[in-house]
Design a protein around this motif. Sequence first.
Motif, short mmCIF file in Angstrom:
data_model
loop_
_atom_site.label_atom_id
_atom_site.label_comp_id
_atom_site.label_asym_id
_atom_site.label_seq_id
_atom_site.Cartn_x
_atom_site.Cartn_y
_atom_site.Cartn_z
N GLU A 46 -40.87 -9.14 -10.27
CA GLU A 46 -41.73 -7.98 -10.02
C GLU A 46 -41.88 -7.16 -11.28
O GLU A 46 -40.88 -6.81 -11.92
N LEU A 47 -43.13 -6.86 -11.62
CA LEU A 47 -43.38 -5.96 -12.74
C LEU A 47 -43.14 -4.55 -12.26
O LEU A 47 -43.77 -4.09 -11.32
N VAL A 48 -42.22 -3.85 -12.90
CA VAL A 48 -41.79 -2.54 -12.41
C VAL A 48 -42.64 -1.45 -13.03
O VAL A 48 -43.44 -0.83 -12.35
N PRO A 49 -42.46 -1.11 -14.35
CA PRO A 49 -43.37 -0.18 -15.00
C PRO A 49 -43.78 -0.76 -16.35
O PRO A 49 -43.11 -1.61 -16.93
N THR A 50 -44.89 -0.29 -16.85
CA THR A 50 -45.30 -0.61 -18.20
C THR A 50 -45.70 0.68 -18.92
O THR A 50 -46.04 1.68 -18.26
N ALA A 60 -45.13 0.07 -10.35
CA ALA A 60 -45.23 -0.62 -9.08
C ALA A 60 -45.10 0.41 -7.95
O ALA A 60 -44.37 1.40 -8.09
N ASP A 61 -45.78 0.17 -6.85
CA ASP A 61 -45.72 1.12 -5.73
C ASP A 61 -44.29 1.33 -5.26
O ASP A 61 -43.94 2.42 -4.81
N SER A 62 -43.48 0.31 -5.36
CA SER A 62 -42.12 0.37 -4.84
C SER A 62 -41.23 1.35 -5.60
O SER A 62 -40.18 1.76 -5.08
N VAL A 63 -41.64 1.75 -6.80
CA VAL A 63 -40.78 2.63 -7.60
C VAL A 63 -41.46 3.95 -7.96
O VAL A 63 -40.84 4.81 -8.60
N LYS A 64 -42.71 4.11 -7.58
CA LYS A 64 -43.43 5.36 -7.91
C LYS A 64 -42.69 6.57 -7.37
O LYS A 64 -42.23 6.57 -6.23
#
Length: 120
Positions: A46-50, A60-64
């Motif tokens: 999963e790409l988390v943040p860039t 990613a929506d999961s960590v916003k």
Amino acid sequence: QVQLVESGGGLVQAGGSLRLSCAASGSIFSINNMGWYRQAPGKQRELVPTITSGSSTNYADSVKGRFSISRDNAKNTVYLQMNSLKPEDTAVYYCFADSRNADSRYSRYWGQGTQVTVSS
């Protein structure tokens, strides 16, 4: 060649915080995008943040709202501040950097990975 060295992973209780760092070194002309992927056992990567060289970010929506990515261009370092951690954040986190080579092409380089474990 560019080397990425990660640090900051570990074990934390749910609701806690961790800060990951990823420092790039070597033959660096310029670095464009940097960021973090994560992979948990049995799950897709999963790409988390860039974050771009101009510090534009994408999450990613999961960590916003819980994770925050930043970078220090002078140090060629990217950071990931992780707050309100959940057990589902448990994974190996890999940083990456898109670095320009001598031929002006960009190559993606990877860190060695750091384990983040969130206990319930």
